[in-house]
Design a protein around this motif. Structure first.
Motif, mmCIF file in Angstrom:
data_model
loop_
_atom_site.group_PDB
_atom_site.id
_atom_site.type_symbol
_atom_site.label_atom_id
_atom_site.label_comp_id
_atom_site.label_asym_id
_atom_site.label_seq_id
_atom_site.Cartn_x
_atom_site.Cartn_y
_atom_site.Cartn_z
ATOM 1 N N PRO A 1 0.797 -1.252 -0.009
ATOM 2 C CA PRO A 1 0.028 0.099 0.086
ATOM 3 C C PRO A 1 0.808 1.357 0.037
ATOM 4 C CG PRO A 1 -0.672 -1.356 1.776
ATOM 5 C CD PRO A 1 0.730 -2.087 1.208
ATOM 6 N N VAL A 2 0.188 2.272 -0.563
ATOM 7 C CA VAL A 2 1.096 3.613 -0.568
ATOM 8 C C VAL A 2 0.130 4.757 -0.338
ATOM 9 C CG1 VAL A 2 2.021 5.275 -2.163
ATOM 10 C CG2 VAL A 2 2.425 2.885 -2.656
ATOM 11 N N THR A 3 0.628 5.601 0.721
ATOM 12 C CA THR A 3 -0.333 6.659 1.247
ATOM 13 C C THR A 3 0.206 7.701 0.950
ATOM 14 O OG1 THR A 3 -1.359 5.179 2.921
ATOM 15 C CG2 THR A 3 -1.655 7.560 2.929
ATOM 16 N N VAL A 4 -0.068 8.867 0.117
ATOM 17 C CA VAL A 4 0.642 9.999 -0.069
ATOM 18 C C VAL A 4 0.513 10.853 1.004
ATOM 19 C CG1 VAL A 4 0.654 12.159 -1.629
ATOM 20 C CG2 VAL A 4 0.326 9.656 -2.481
ATOM 21 N N ARG A 5 1.449 11.641 1.383
ATOM 22 C CA ARG A 5 1.358 12.854 2.353
ATOM 23 C C ARG A 5 2.345 13.964 1.895
ATOM 24 N NH1 ARG A 5 1.101 12.209 8.170
ATOM 25 N NH2 ARG A 5 2.389 13.804 9.201
ATOM 26 N N ALA A 6 1.999 14.964 2.321
ATOM 27 C CA ALA A 6 2.668 16.307 2.185
ATOM 28 C C ALA A 6 2.711 16.998 3.456
ATOM 29 C CB ALA A 6 2.129 17.172 1.132
ATOM 30 N N LEU B 1 -4.372 27.984 4.436
ATOM 31 C CA LEU B 1 -3.747 28.601 3.484
ATOM 32 C C LEU B 1 -2.261 28.125 3.731
ATOM 33 C CD1 LEU B 1 -3.839 30.073 0.757
ATOM 34 C CD2 LEU B 1 -3.800 32.170 2.123
ATOM 35 N N PHE B 2 -1.734 28.672 4.760
ATOM 36 C CA PHE B 2 -0.316 28.636 5.058
ATOM 37 C C PHE B 2 0.079 27.229 5.646
ATOM 38 C CE2 PHE B 2 -1.446 33.107 4.919
ATOM 39 C CZ PHE B 2 -0.267 33.765 4.416
ATOM 40 N N ARG B 3 -0.666 26.358 5.735
ATOM 41 C CA ARG B 3 -0.349 24.957 6.210
ATOM 42 C C ARG B 3 -0.493 23.867 5.161
ATOM 43 N NH1 ARG B 3 -2.008 24.617 12.604
ATOM 44 N NH2 ARG B 3 -1.504 26.901 13.131
ATOM 45 N N SER B 4 -1.048 24.156 4.058
ATOM 46 C CA SER B 4 -1.406 23.425 3.006
ATOM 47 C C SER B 4 -0.726 23.739 1.754
ATOM 48 C CB SER B 4 -2.890 23.344 2.707
ATOM 49 O OG SER B 4 -3.255 24.825 2.453
ATOM 50 N N THR B 5 -0.747 22.462 0.823
ATOM 51 C CA THR B 5 -0.235 22.670 -0.507
ATOM 52 C C THR B 5 -1.038 22.676 -1.754
ATOM 53 O OG1 THR B 5 -0.002 20.297 -0.790
ATOM 54 C CG2 THR B 5 1.928 21.312 0.313
ATOM 55 N N VAL B 6 -0.958 23.114 -3.034
ATOM 56 C CA VAL B 6 -1.681 23.299 -3.841
ATOM 57 C C VAL B 6 -2.137 21.730 -4.509
ATOM 58 C CG1 VAL B 6 -0.870 25.700 -4.519
ATOM 59 C CG2 VAL B 6 0.027 23.406 -5.517
ATOM 60 N N GLY B 7 -1.444 21.032 -4.386
ATOM 61 C CA GLY B 7 -1.693 19.404 -4.753
ATOM 62 C C GLY B 7 -2.839 19.001 -3.826
ATOM 63 N N GLY B 8 -2.665 19.233 -2.625
ATOM 64 C CA GLY B 8 -3.708 18.947 -1.379
ATOM 65 C C GLY B 8 -5.009 19.440 -1.621
ATOM 66 N N TRP B 9 -4.929 20.869 -1.973
ATOM 67 C CA TRP B 9 -6.375 21.598 -2.333
ATOM 68 C C TRP B 9 -7.088 20.401 -3.395
ATOM 69 C CZ3 TRP B 9 -4.179 26.825 -3.623
ATOM 70 C CH2 TRP B 9 -3.586 27.528 -2.239
ATOM 71 N N LEU B 10 -6.570 20.019 -4.376
ATOM 72 C CA LEU B 10 -7.209 19.228 -5.320
ATOM 73 C C LEU B 10 -7.637 17.981 -4.972
ATOM 74 C CD1 LEU B 10 -6.086 21.713 -7.344
ATOM 75 C CD2 LEU B 10 -5.722 19.990 -9.122
ATOM 76 N N ALA B 11 -6.828 17.447 -4.159
ATOM 77 C CA ALA B 11 -6.826 15.882 -3.735
ATOM 78 C C ALA B 11 -8.201 15.722 -2.949
ATOM 79 C CB ALA B 11 -5.674 15.472 -3.036
ATOM 80 N N THR B 12 -8.356 17.104 -1.738
ATOM 81 C CA THR B 12 -9.288 16.952 -0.967
ATOM 82 C C THR B 12 -10.577 17.876 -1.300
ATOM 83 O OG1 THR B 12 -8.604 18.856 0.179
ATOM 84 C CG2 THR B 12 -7.748 16.715 0.985
ATOM 85 N N LEU C 1 -12.334 13.786 -12.354
ATOM 86 C CA LEU C 1 -12.422 12.450 -11.770
ATOM 87 C C LEU C 1 -11.549 12.354 -10.681
ATOM 88 C CD1 LEU C 1 -12.003 10.080 -14.962
ATOM 89 C CD2 LEU C 1 -13.933 10.431 -13.520
ATOM 90 N N PHE C 2 -10.520 13.124 -10.585
ATOM 91 C CA PHE C 2 -9.600 13.121 -9.436
ATOM 92 C C PHE C 2 -9.805 14.195 -8.492
ATOM 93 C CE2 PHE C 2 -7.658 11.314 -13.462
ATOM 94 C CZ PHE C 2 -7.113 9.980 -12.959
ATOM 95 N N LEU C 3 -10.695 15.064 -8.683
ATOM 96 C CA LEU C 3 -10.734 16.294 -7.551
ATOM 97 C C LEU C 3 -11.333 15.517 -6.623
ATOM 98 C CD1 LEU C 3 -11.539 19.246 -9.665
ATOM 99 C CD2 LEU C 3 -9.500 18.399 -8.953
ATOM 100 N N GLY C 4 -10.758 15.523 -5.370
ATOM 101 C CA GLY C 4 -11.492 14.920 -4.223
ATOM 102 C C GLY C 4 -11.231 13.423 -3.848
ATOM 103 N N SER C 5 -10.370 12.783 -4.964
ATOM 104 C CA SER C 5 -10.326 11.495 -4.616
ATOM 105 C C SER C 5 -8.910 11.055 -3.627
ATOM 106 C CB SER C 5 -9.533 10.861 -6.103
ATOM 107 O OG SER C 5 -8.475 11.517 -6.322
ATOM 108 N N GLU C 6 -8.814 12.012 -2.723
ATOM 109 C CA GLU C 6 -7.868 11.798 -1.674
ATOM 110 C C GLU C 6 -6.603 10.782 -1.817
ATOM 111 O OE1 GLU C 6 -10.054 11.194 1.775
ATOM 112 O OE2 GLU C 6 -11.723 12.620 1.194
ATOM 113 N N GLY C 7 -6.024 10.902 -3.169
ATOM 114 C CA GLY C 7 -4.952 10.178 -3.344
ATOM 115 C C GLY C 7 -5.427 8.546 -3.645
ATOM 116 N N THR C 8 -6.465 8.438 -3.736
ATOM 117 C CA THR C 8 -6.979 6.953 -4.092
ATOM 118 C C THR C 8 -7.018 6.580 -5.577
ATOM 119 O OG1 THR C 8 -9.164 7.349 -4.385
ATOM 120 C CG2 THR C 8 -8.684 7.019 -1.994
ATOM 121 N N LEU C 9 -6.900 7.331 -6.564
ATOM 122 C CA LEU C 9 -6.752 7.105 -7.874
ATOM 123 C C LEU C 9 -5.510 7.565 -8.639
ATOM 124 C CD1 LEU C 9 -10.552 8.341 -8.716
ATOM 125 C CD2 LEU C 9 -9.734 5.868 -8.398
#
Length: 466
Positions: A76-81, A146-157, A204-212
């Motif tokens: 298993p692979v779980t992405v983290r930033a 805003l100052f604790r998150s990344t732009v990639g995380g915005w899309l994933a969640t 398709l991938f917006l909100g997919s939380e790193g599952t896709l």
């Protein structure tokens, strides 16, 4: 626990030992995000969501290597930033690899003609916004994190910001992005400025939380600095009056950049006045001076129709100055037995007041303070936050109370047919309720997962995808 010796050996051989860690310190550090429940468990020295390996990627090639080895070894692979999630999205549920993207290169470029910014997934949102502000631009995206998150995380969640009534959520702001699929293919998804060549695959991938897949680069809209801004605070007789005013505001096709409505209990916090005795509504307009003046006048007429009284801009100005402040909740969490929790949900105009009433009643026995506010408004309804501030006898009791609060809130929302999340996503907190919430639509999600991640390696245990 599975034996990952072969996986670790291969990762170190192909990536280098400096990028691969199995130290207890690193595994524990990657087993928590900023979900209050996890914060309390961390204080207790409990780490129920630990990986077996932490890999620090610094390039897309690193990501592809990890995915190839993970597929071949069924790891298993779980992405983290930056792990600013408050619901457990970046926490592993079946061990394996935590893939840390926080060390990816931070690069960005601006296309002022097309009014876009392109940034690598690891770029800190606040840092990027500050750089854009210096040249007269804004992304219009302003989550409290805003100052604790990344732009990639915005899309994933599938994130949204405090000014979404004007700028929209991340689904409205994203132009395109690059993503690496679970099977290692690199894909670029764009629509400039709009495209009708089949379905909009960006969704398709917006909100997919790193599952896709794993997002690596993002292109967002940017907006020029506005000529004028005006803020106003209104007292409102009742919650029902405030919700009616917000609905009429949307029906009138007005688009203030700020709309936040607090019940009396939270109004005391929002106004920094413990004696404040009514709900309060914050509104703000941005744009050309003449448009701002006209919109503020129209807002005043609508709000006064519902019993609102203007009391000046100071209440809103105070909130604007501290809107990224987490100190109240952080101080409680750091204290023995203390906790603060925020759960955001959404519902239609015809149902939101009844939901507010039932949640207040159900949660009142579970916390010293139960606060609510409404923001992120739409033609069909609004989001609602319920905030619990309290103190138990011990951290162990706080953990149990937080679990009870989540279960109670989710069950009340399911009973009312409400959306279980407006923008914090599902994570571990909501995954047990995902199938009941999505209903038949969960079949589509499962089919997508099977097609996009055939070995089911990406972020197991989220969105009800087990």
């Amino acid at each position: 626990m599975l034996d990952h010796t072969d996986t670790i050996t291969r990762l170190r051989s192909e990536l280098g030992s400096d990028k691969v860690s199995t130290s207890r310190k690193d595994l524990e550090a990657s087993s928590h995000d900023t979900w209050p429940l996890m914060t309390k468990l961390n204080l207790l020295g409990e780490h129920p969501n630990m990986a077996d390996i932490v890999v620090r990627a610094i390039s897309e090639d690193d990501i592809c290597t990890v995915l190839r080895i993970a597929n071949e070894t069924s790891t298993p692979v779980t992405v983290r930033a930056l792990a600013s999630s408050v619901t457990g999205q970046p926490l592993p549920t079946r061990g394996g690899i935590v893939l840390d993207l926080s060390g990816m290169p931070r690069e960005y470029s601006v296309n002022e003609t097309n009014m876009t910014v392109t940034a690598t997934c690891s770029y800190n949102g606040g840092s990027l916004e500050e750089r854009l502000n210096k040249t007269g631009w804004t992304m219009g995206h302003s989550p409290q994190s805003l100052f604790r998150s990344t732009v990639g995380g915005w899309l994933a969640t599938l994130a949204t910001g405090q000014f979404s009534s004007f700028y929209g959520g991340i689904e409205d702001l994203v132009v395109g992005y690059d993503i690496i699929l679970a099977t290692g293919e690199k894909v670029s998804l764009q629509a400039n400025p709009r495209a009708a060549m089949g379905p909009d695959l960006r969704q398709l991938f917006l909100g997919s939380e790193g599952t896709l897949g794993i997002i690596t680069s993002v292109t967002l809209k940017i907006f020029p600095e506005q000529e004028a801004e005006e803020l106003m605070t209104y007292t409102i007789p009742t919650v029902k009056d405030g919700l009616a005013a917000m609905r009429e505001l949307m029906a009138s096709n007005l688009r203030p950049f700020l709309v936040r409505f607090y019940d009396t209990e939270e109004a005391r916090h929002a106004m920094a006045d413990k004696s404040f005795a009514t709900p309060v509504l914050f509104v703000g307009s941005r744009g050309l001076k003449t448009m701002v003046a006209a919109e503020q006048s129209a807002l005043k007429t609508i709000i006064e129709t519902h019993g609102g009284k203007a009391i000046g801009p100071k209440g809103v100005e105070g909130w604007m100055g501290r809107r990224y402040d987490f100190s109240t909740v952080e101080a409680l969490l750091a204290s023995r037995g203390g906790f603060g929790e925020t759960i955001e949900i959404a519902h239609n105009w015809d149902s939101i007041h009844a939901l507010w009433e039932d949640l207040k009643q159900a949660l009142d026995p579970l916390a010293d303070e139960v606060l609510s506010h409404f923001s992120h408004i739409y033609m069909q309804g609004t989001s609602m936050y319920v905030i619990m501030l309290s103190k138990e006898d011990s951290d162990e009791s706080a953990v149990e109370r937080l679990r009870e609060i989540w279960k109670t809130t989710m069950e009340v929302c399911l009973k009312h047919g409400a959306e279980l999340s407006h923008h914090h996503g599902g994570g571990l907190a909501r995954s047990p309720y995902s199938r009941r919430s999505l209903g038949d639509a969960h079949l589509v999600l499962r089919k997508l997962k099977a097609a996009m991640d055939p070995n089911s390696i990406l972020n197991p245990g989220k969105l009800g995808l087990d």
